[in-house]
Scaffold this motif. Sequence first.
Motif, mmCIF file in Angstrom:
data_model
loop_
_atom_site.group_PDB
_atom_site.id
_atom_site.type_symbol
_atom_site.label_atom_id
_atom_site.label_comp_id
_atom_site.label_asym_id
_atom_site.label_seq_id
_atom_site.Cartn_x
_atom_site.Cartn_y
_atom_site.Cartn_z
ATOM 1 N N PRO A 1 0.697 -1.161 -0.053
ATOM 2 C CA PRO A 1 -0.164 0.010 0.052
ATOM 3 C C PRO A 1 0.801 1.243 0.084
ATOM 4 C CG PRO A 1 -0.032 -1.189 2.260
ATOM 5 C CD PRO A 1 0.793 -2.022 1.196
ATOM 6 N N PRO A 2 0.327 2.341 -0.572
ATOM 7 C CA PRO A 2 1.052 3.506 -0.497
ATOM 8 C C PRO A 2 1.484 3.910 0.842
ATOM 9 C CG PRO A 2 -0.749 3.962 -1.899
ATOM 10 C CD PRO A 2 -0.846 2.444 -1.206
ATOM 11 N N GLY A 3 2.664 4.536 1.166
ATOM 12 C CA GLY A 3 3.303 4.712 2.321
ATOM 13 C C GLY A 3 4.149 3.674 3.011
ATOM 14 N N SER A 4 3.964 2.583 2.282
ATOM 15 C CA SER A 4 4.822 1.395 2.898
ATOM 16 C C SER A 4 6.193 1.785 2.550
ATOM 17 C CB SER A 4 4.143 0.096 2.084
ATOM 18 O OG SER A 4 3.217 -0.279 2.625
ATOM 19 N N GLY A 5 7.321 0.965 3.282
ATOM 20 C CA GLY A 5 8.626 1.066 2.951
ATOM 21 C C GLY A 5 9.157 -0.117 2.445
ATOM 22 N N VAL A 6 10.424 0.011 1.477
ATOM 23 C CA VAL A 6 11.068 -0.759 0.888
ATOM 24 C C VAL A 6 12.548 -0.607 1.296
ATOM 25 C CG1 VAL A 6 11.796 -1.746 -1.261
ATOM 26 C CG2 VAL A 6 9.556 -0.890 -0.924
ATOM 27 N N VAL A 7 13.039 -1.542 1.521
ATOM 28 C CA VAL A 7 14.428 -1.509 1.927
ATOM 29 C C VAL A 7 15.125 -2.596 0.858
ATOM 30 C CG1 VAL A 7 16.616 -2.286 3.637
ATOM 31 C CG2 VAL A 7 14.419 -1.246 4.460
ATOM 32 N N PHE A 8 15.920 -1.757 -0.253
ATOM 33 C CA PHE A 8 16.642 -2.536 -1.082
ATOM 34 C C PHE A 8 17.765 -3.226 -0.765
ATOM 35 C CE2 PHE A 8 19.215 -2.489 -4.968
ATOM 36 C CZ PHE A 8 18.605 -3.281 -6.062
ATOM 37 N N ARG B 1 22.528 -1.386 -9.673
ATOM 38 C CA ARG B 1 22.279 -0.184 -9.553
ATOM 39 C C ARG B 1 21.297 0.070 -10.692
ATOM 40 N NH1 ARG B 1 22.832 4.471 -8.119
ATOM 41 N NH2 ARG B 1 23.202 6.380 -9.289
ATOM 42 N N ALA B 2 21.269 -0.677 -11.776
ATOM 43 C CA ALA B 2 20.120 -0.521 -12.765
ATOM 44 C C ALA B 2 18.711 -1.322 -12.188
ATOM 45 C CB ALA B 2 20.413 -1.562 -13.943
ATOM 46 N N LEU B 3 18.672 -2.127 -11.157
ATOM 47 C CA LEU B 3 17.715 -2.862 -10.760
ATOM 48 C C LEU B 3 17.071 -1.709 -9.697
ATOM 49 C CD1 LEU B 3 15.919 -5.006 -10.217
ATOM 50 C CD2 LEU B 3 17.481 -5.813 -8.411
ATOM 51 N N PHE B 4 17.972 -1.177 -8.915
ATOM 52 C CA PHE B 4 17.771 -0.143 -7.996
ATOM 53 C C PHE B 4 16.764 1.021 -8.639
ATOM 54 C CE2 PHE B 4 18.105 3.796 -5.605
ATOM 55 C CZ PHE B 4 17.800 3.562 -4.487
ATOM 56 N N VAL B 5 17.436 1.581 -9.846
ATOM 57 C CA VAL B 5 16.791 2.611 -10.533
ATOM 58 C C VAL B 5 15.297 2.126 -10.999
ATOM 59 C CG1 VAL B 5 17.056 4.008 -12.787
ATOM 60 C CG2 VAL B 5 18.863 3.607 -11.285
ATOM 61 N N ARG B 6 15.069 1.103 -11.222
ATOM 62 C CA ARG B 6 13.940 0.408 -11.787
ATOM 63 C C ARG B 6 12.887 0.437 -10.339
ATOM 64 N NH1 ARG B 6 12.263 -5.341 -14.597
ATOM 65 N NH2 ARG B 6 9.929 -4.867 -14.678
ATOM 66 N N VAL B 7 13.597 -0.042 -9.423
ATOM 67 C CA VAL B 7 12.714 -0.137 -8.144
ATOM 68 C C VAL B 7 12.315 1.383 -7.730
ATOM 69 C CG1 VAL B 7 12.695 -0.644 -5.637
ATOM 70 C CG2 VAL B 7 13.510 -2.449 -7.553
ATOM 71 N N ARG B 8 13.475 2.234 -7.630
ATOM 72 C CA ARG B 8 12.927 3.491 -7.281
ATOM 73 C C ARG B 8 12.255 4.193 -8.381
ATOM 74 N NH1 ARG B 8 18.093 7.417 -7.803
ATOM 75 N NH2 ARG B 8 17.861 6.957 -9.894
ATOM 76 N N ARG B 9 12.106 3.968 -9.312
ATOM 77 C CA ARG B 9 10.967 4.451 -10.278
ATOM 78 C C ARG B 9 9.549 4.036 -9.909
ATOM 79 N NH1 ARG B 9 13.425 3.994 -14.945
ATOM 80 N NH2 ARG B 9 12.861 1.622 -15.131
ATOM 81 N N ILE B 10 9.422 2.918 -9.478
ATOM 82 C CA ILE B 10 8.168 2.122 -9.203
ATOM 83 C C ILE B 10 7.744 2.774 -7.777
ATOM 84 C CG2 ILE B 10 6.893 0.251 -8.415
ATOM 85 C CD1 ILE B 10 8.585 -1.346 -10.682
ATOM 86 N N ALA B 11 8.618 2.749 -6.916
ATOM 87 C CA ALA B 11 8.465 3.310 -5.497
ATOM 88 C C ALA B 11 7.895 4.723 -5.605
ATOM 89 C CB ALA B 11 9.695 3.104 -4.818
ATOM 90 N N ARG B 12 8.561 5.566 -6.441
ATOM 91 C CA ARG B 12 7.920 6.967 -6.743
ATOM 92 C C ARG B 12 6.581 7.073 -7.045
ATOM 93 N NH1 ARG B 12 13.673 9.769 -9.093
ATOM 94 N NH2 ARG B 12 14.753 10.127 -6.901
ATOM 95 N N ALA B 13 6.382 6.280 -8.138
ATOM 96 C CA ALA B 13 5.044 6.473 -8.559
ATOM 97 C C ALA B 13 4.018 5.695 -7.886
ATOM 98 C CB ALA B 13 5.040 5.541 -9.914
#
Length: 155
Positions: A18-25, A36-48
């Motif tokens: 759910p929005p507001g949840s956290g992800v520790v990469f 790094r490429a995987l992180f960038v993809r996860v970051r894009r999803i997390a922001r959205a």
Amino acid sequence: MTDERMGTGLWRALRRLPPGSGVVFRHHATPAAERRALFVRVRRIARARRLVLVAADPPLPHARHGRVAGATTWPAHDRREALAGVRAGAAVLFVSPVFATRSHPGAAGLGAARAARIGRGLGVPVVALGGMSERRWRRVRALGFAGWAAIDAWV
């Protein structure tokens, strides 16, 4: 929490949070360029999806999980580590393993009551980690945990 065991289940997990949840990469065993490429993809999803994202190590040096000064989150397996996290500036403590988990093979879980005592009264939110599931969260939340984290529960 992310790691290599999630495989493509990582993308389903990110959609389920759910929005507001956290992800520790984490993904510690992934080669640096791929990580790094995987992180960038996860970051894009997390922001959205309006998820909070912190990295266990670089690739993002400003959001950290672990034993560094100014840590955003901090792992605590006992009271001493919890106190060290608070002194280092942790905003959240991850107390683990609350229950037996594949992430700590052969290690016994702390048990819910003992795990809750590790972070009690320190003035920072304490998150239950290790063998957690939604069912177990319903059992332990009354002990003062601010939330729960998992890897296997999401895949």
